[in-house]
Design a protein around this motif. Structure first.
Motif, PDB file in Angstrom:
ATOM      1  N   ALA A 138       0.840  -1.210   0.000  1.00 18.73           N
ATOM      2  CA  ALA A 138       0.000   0.000   0.000  1.00 18.73           C
ATOM      3  C   ALA A 138       0.870   1.255   0.000  1.00 18.73           C
ATOM      4  O   ALA A 138       1.922   1.300   0.645  1.00 18.73           O
ATOM      5  N   ASP A 139       0.424   2.264  -0.709  1.00 14.89           N
ATOM      6  CA  ASP A 139       1.138   3.544  -0.688  1.00 14.89           C
ATOM      7  C   ASP A 139       0.524   4.512   0.315  1.00 14.89           C
ATOM      8  O   ASP A 139       1.065   5.591   0.564  1.00 14.89           O
ATOM      9  N   GLU A 140      -0.634   4.148   0.887  1.00 16.39           N
ATOM     10  CA  GLU A 140      -1.215   4.920   1.980  1.00 16.39           C
ATOM     11  C   GLU A 140      -2.026   3.976   2.860  1.00 16.39           C
ATOM     12  O   GLU A 140      -2.698   3.066   2.364  1.00 16.39           O
ATOM     13  N   VAL A 141      -1.935   4.181   4.170  1.00 14.96           N
ATOM     14  CA  VAL A 141      -2.679   3.368   5.130  1.00 14.96           C
ATOM     15  C   VAL A 141      -3.443   4.302   6.062  1.00 14.96           C
ATOM     16  O   VAL A 141      -2.862   5.251   6.620  1.00 14.96           O
ATOM     17  N   ARG A 142      -4.736   4.055   6.200  1.00 18.44           N
ATOM     18  CA  ARG A 142      -5.587   4.835   7.111  1.00 18.44           C
ATOM     19  C   ARG A 142      -6.152   3.876   8.157  1.00 18.44           C
ATOM     20  O   ARG A 142      -6.794   2.882   7.802  1.00 18.44           O
ATOM     21  N   VAL A 143      -5.934   4.194   9.424  1.00 14.46           N
ATOM     22  CA  VAL A 143      -6.440   3.369  10.523  1.00 14.46           C
ATOM     23  C   VAL A 143      -7.417   4.211  11.334  1.00 14.46           C
ATOM     24  O   VAL A 143      -7.018   5.154  12.035  1.00 14.46           O
ATOM     25  N   THR A 144      -8.692   3.879  11.222  1.00  8.17           N
ATOM     26  CA  THR A 144      -9.729   4.580  11.979  1.00  8.17           C
ATOM     27  C   THR A 144     -10.148   3.675  13.128  1.00  8.17           C
ATOM     28  O   THR A 144     -10.512   2.515  12.911  1.00  8.17           O
ATOM     29  N   TRP A 156      -5.531   7.444  12.061  1.00 11.70           N
ATOM     30  CA  TRP A 156      -4.068   7.509  11.872  1.00 11.70           C
ATOM     31  C   TRP A 156      -3.808   7.340  10.383  1.00 11.70           C
ATOM     32  O   TRP A 156      -4.278   6.381   9.758  1.00 11.70           O
ATOM     33  N   ILE A 157      -3.088   8.261   9.775  1.00 10.84           N
ATOM     34  CA  ILE A 157      -2.852   8.233   8.328  1.00 10.84           C
ATOM     35  C   ILE A 157      -1.355   8.334   8.067  1.00 10.84           C
ATOM     36  O   ILE A 157      -0.666   9.178   8.656  1.00 10.84           O
ATOM     37  N   SER A 158      -0.861   7.475   7.165  1.00 11.84           N
ATOM     38  CA  SER A 158       0.564   7.532   6.820  1.00 11.84           C
ATOM     39  C   SER A 158       0.773   6.998   5.411  1.00 11.84           C
ATOM     40  O   SER A 158       0.065   6.102   4.950  1.00 11.84           O
ATOM     41  N   ILE A 178      -9.024  -0.601   8.991  1.00 13.16           N
ATOM     42  CA  ILE A 178      -7.771  -0.288   8.299  1.00 13.16           C
ATOM     43  C   ILE A 178      -8.050  -0.266   6.807  1.00 13.16           C
ATOM     44  O   ILE A 178      -8.548  -1.252   6.238  1.00 13.16           O
ATOM     45  N   VAL A 179      -7.747   0.849   6.166  1.00 12.32           N
ATOM     46  CA  VAL A 179      -7.953   0.980   4.721  1.00 12.32           C
ATOM     47  C   VAL A 179      -6.584   1.097   4.054  1.00 12.32           C
ATOM     48  O   VAL A 179      -5.824   2.034   4.327  1.00 12.32           O
ATOM     49  N   LEU A 180      -6.279   0.139   3.201  1.00 17.13           N
ATOM     50  CA  LEU A 180      -5.014   0.151   2.462  1.00 17.13           C
ATOM     51  C   LEU A 180      -5.295   0.624   1.037  1.00 17.13           C
ATOM     52  O   LEU A 180      -6.135   0.042   0.346  1.00 17.13           O
ATOM     53  N   HIS A 181      -4.591   1.654   0.628  1.00 16.44           N
ATOM     54  CA  HIS A 181      -4.684   2.054  -0.782  1.00 16.44           C
ATOM     55  C   HIS A 181      -3.585   1.288  -1.511  1.00 16.44           C
ATOM     56  O   HIS A 181      -2.392   1.554  -1.356  1.00 16.44           O
TER      57      HIS A 181
END
Length: 649
Positions: A138-144, A156-158, A178-181
């Motif tokens: 993933a090039d971006e990971v969002r953890v809500t 949390w975004i990175s 967790i959302v993986l782009h």
């Protein structure tokens, strides 16, 4: 909100974790599923501690949601969740493990309460780095996440080593999303496969099938619509697609179910499915050990070798699970080479995993498990031999060669571990027997276990030396595999009984004292002609002697020293082995008509009818002995000339 730097100094460390620690990028899913399982365990434990009866374990779940259009893969759980501070601490600090902290806190708590639900201690994460494997795909990971007992949620975004942000978010339920782009595809890697239902199903089955919470995914399915009234019979049926929630994991490992609740058919089906075999295994071994190293093992002895078993591409090893999560596909350290045919798995909570959870630290727990498994397999094979002799003989026909190599390749170091599993063909029983069975029939005057190497049972049976030993009432073990004699040489002894080849010159040690004296005298009386024959044959032999061991043939070869005739044949086949020759002794039967003819021509003195004829006879006798032993004639042209000359006379 301003971006924050990772507290673990960096980009270099995160790059190392993403690019070096993990071997296969597909394990990111295993790590995230394991983390979700840990979050559910923590919530259940807290509910037991607090007495919150509103939380039911049956309501827990982990859900996957791939979206090809947005190139996102979402992993959701309704576990304990995280506060903003915990997001910062657990995800903002590389190698900070919330799971490890939880386990330490639990150890210091009320043990009796913790024991209410044993499986809550099956927490997998220990090092806090598994989450970062997400950045391999993933090039971006969002953890809500919204923590248990809190009304607030945070995200949390990175995008990797550059840093991260934590800010307020909206989330109606407790738990973590967790959302993986997913990265764009490259020439070397097709990241899009992680958005395919088939791939996700496959990875869950491979790594997380035994996570003890349901892992669900909304999948697209197709169904056939009923035909309309009056539609022609040959009309193509119409179909429609629909969405349906599907559970991807089986949750309960076969090896964790009570033994009395698992049938033989279930074991057989598991084996055939897992190891791509179409026949039932010969044996199923299941064992559980509690103690310093607690583990459960489910092992199978195949009914036949796999197509690549005796090839260089074959890989041994057992699958290794930690609390139901696959850690290694093949753990070679759990099996000795001579048991490399065994299939199966080991599941343990006590293993010391390294930082990537892909490999094991080589510690005493692993070694202890391997030792126990080795004993278990050995005992089961002995029981196999006792309960089903026909089945064991078939097994030995398929895998016995590997057991023999296990003794030979270790220079005999493993002989006490597996020599009682070895079987060789018996001259009297006309079937395979063990060394113990041979010894049980030995007479009090018999010192040695006799054997004879050769290409086939039939060829060995016709050898003159075998005939002589059988005439004395001794049983002979036939060594028809190239490794057999080398194995016996490495063993040296079996239960205080030495091994002796009937093709060795030292067989004369088994004569009576009277026989030895009589034969020594006959050799002394014929010293001159025997010396002439030795001189004629030159370096091809180290000695020529008269022997009482021969009955139906005029001459045969025996060996002197460590290299036997059969070893010479075996070593000659290897392109990498220097040419090794046995020290050959030509033994002549003094009671045969051929010996009478030799002495007759020799006594005629020099000339074509005397010593020249004796020399030709001697060469032919030696060539004949070579052929009987299965060795090539060194000079076939000279042999043909000798035959022509004798026929012409």
């Amino acid at each position: 909100m301003a971006k924050k730097e990772f507290k673990a100094e960096s980009k270099k460390l995160l790059d190392l974790m993403i690019n070096s620690i993990y071997t296969h990028n597909e394990i990111f899913l295993r790590e995230l599923i394991s983390n979700a399982s840990d979050a559910l365990d923590k919530l259940y434990y807290n509910s037991l501690q607090s007495g919150d009866t509103g939380i039911k374990r049956s309501d827990f779940f982990i859900e996957l949601s791939p979206d090809k259009d947005s190139r996102t893969l979402t992993i959701t759980d309704n576990g304990i969740g995280m506060t903003a501070e915990e997001l910062e601490s657990n995800l903002g600090t590389i190698a900070q493990s919330g799971t490890m902290t939880f386990k330490e806190n639990m150890k210091s708590g009320d043990e009796s309460e913790a024991s209410k639900e044993e499986t809550i201690t099956d927490i997998i994460g220990q090092f806090g780095v598994g989450f970062y494997s997400s950045f391999m795909v993933a090039d971006e990971v969002r953890v809500t996440s919204r923590a248990y007992g809190s009304d607030e949620a945070n995200v949390w975004i990175s995008s990797g080593a550059d840093g991260y942000t934590v800010e307020p978010a909206e989330k109606s339920d407790i738990g973590t999303e967790i959302v993986l782009h997913i990265k764009e595809d490259t020439d070397d890697e097709k990241y899009s496969r992680f958005l395919e239902d088939f791939t996700l199903r496959q990875l869950i089955k491979k790594y997380s099938d035994y996570i003890h919470y349901p892992i669900k995914m909304m999948v697209t399915k197709t169904r056939e619509l009923p035909k309309e009234d009056g539609a022609p019979d040959d009309e193509e049926p119409k179909t429609e697609t629909y969405k349906e929630m599907e559970q991807l994991n089986s949750m309960e490992p076969l090896w964790r179910r009570p033994r009395n609740q698992v049938t033989d058919e279930e074991y057989y089906d598991y084996y055939k499915t897992k190891y791509n075999d179409y026949v039932d295994p010969a044996r199923v071994i299941r064992t559980s050990v509690e103690g310093v190293s607690s583990y459960t093992a489910l092992l199978f002895i195949p009914a036949k070798p796999s197509f690549d078993y005796y090839s260089k591409t074959y890989e041994k090893g057992l699958q290794l699970y930690s609390s139901g999560v696959l850690i290694m596909e093949r753990c070679e350290e759990l099996l000795p080479d001579y048991f490399n045919f065994v299939k199966g798995l080991v599941d343990s909570q006590d293993l010391s995993l390294n930082i990537s959870r892909e490999m094991l630290q080589h510690d005493r727990q692993l070694k202890s498990i391997a030792r126990n498994l080795e004993k278990k397999i050995k005992n089961d094979l002995l029981q196999f031999m006792k309960d089903d002799r026909e089945g064991y003989e078939k097994f030995f026909g398929d895998f016995g060669l590997n057991l023999k190599y296990g003794i030979y390749e270790g220079y005999g170091i493993n002989k006490d571990k597996i020599s009682d599993l070895i079987m060789l063909y018996s001259s009297t029983e006309k079937k395979l027997i063990t060394f113990d069975e041979y010894i049980a029939k030995m007479g009090e005057d018999q010192k040695y276990i006799y054997y004879c190497p050769g290409d086939t049972v039939e060829s060995i049976d016709r050898l003159p030396q075998v005939e002589a030993v059988k005439d004395k009432g001794y049983e002979v073990l036939y060594c028809t595999n190239e490794v057999d004699e080398f194995m016996l040489k490495m063993m040296g002894f079996y239960k205080d009984h030495g091994f002796k080849s009937v093709s060795e010159e030292e067989m004369k040690d088994d004569q009576t004292e009277e026989e030895k004296i009589a034969m020594e005298q006959r050799n002394a009386d014929n010293k001159e002609i025997l010396g002439f024959i030795k001189e004629t044959l030159g370096d091809a032999v180290v000695d020529v002697v008269l022997s009482s061991m021969l009955k139906s043939v005029s001459a045969a070869l025996s060996s002197r020293g460590e290299v036997s005739l059969e070893m010479e044949k075996t070593l000659a086949k290897s392109p990498t082995t220097a040419q090794v020759k046995a020290e050959k002794v030509l033994e002549i039967n003094p009671d045969s008509p051929v010996w009478d003819r030799l002495t007759e021509t020799y006594n005629l003195g020099d000339g074509p009818d005397g010593k020249e004829m004796t020399a030709a006879y001697s060469r032919l006798l030696f060539d004949q002995a070579l052929l009987i032993a299965g060795l090539p004639v060194s000079d076939p042209v000279r042999m043909a000339q000798d035959i022509d000359n004798l026929i012409a006379q």
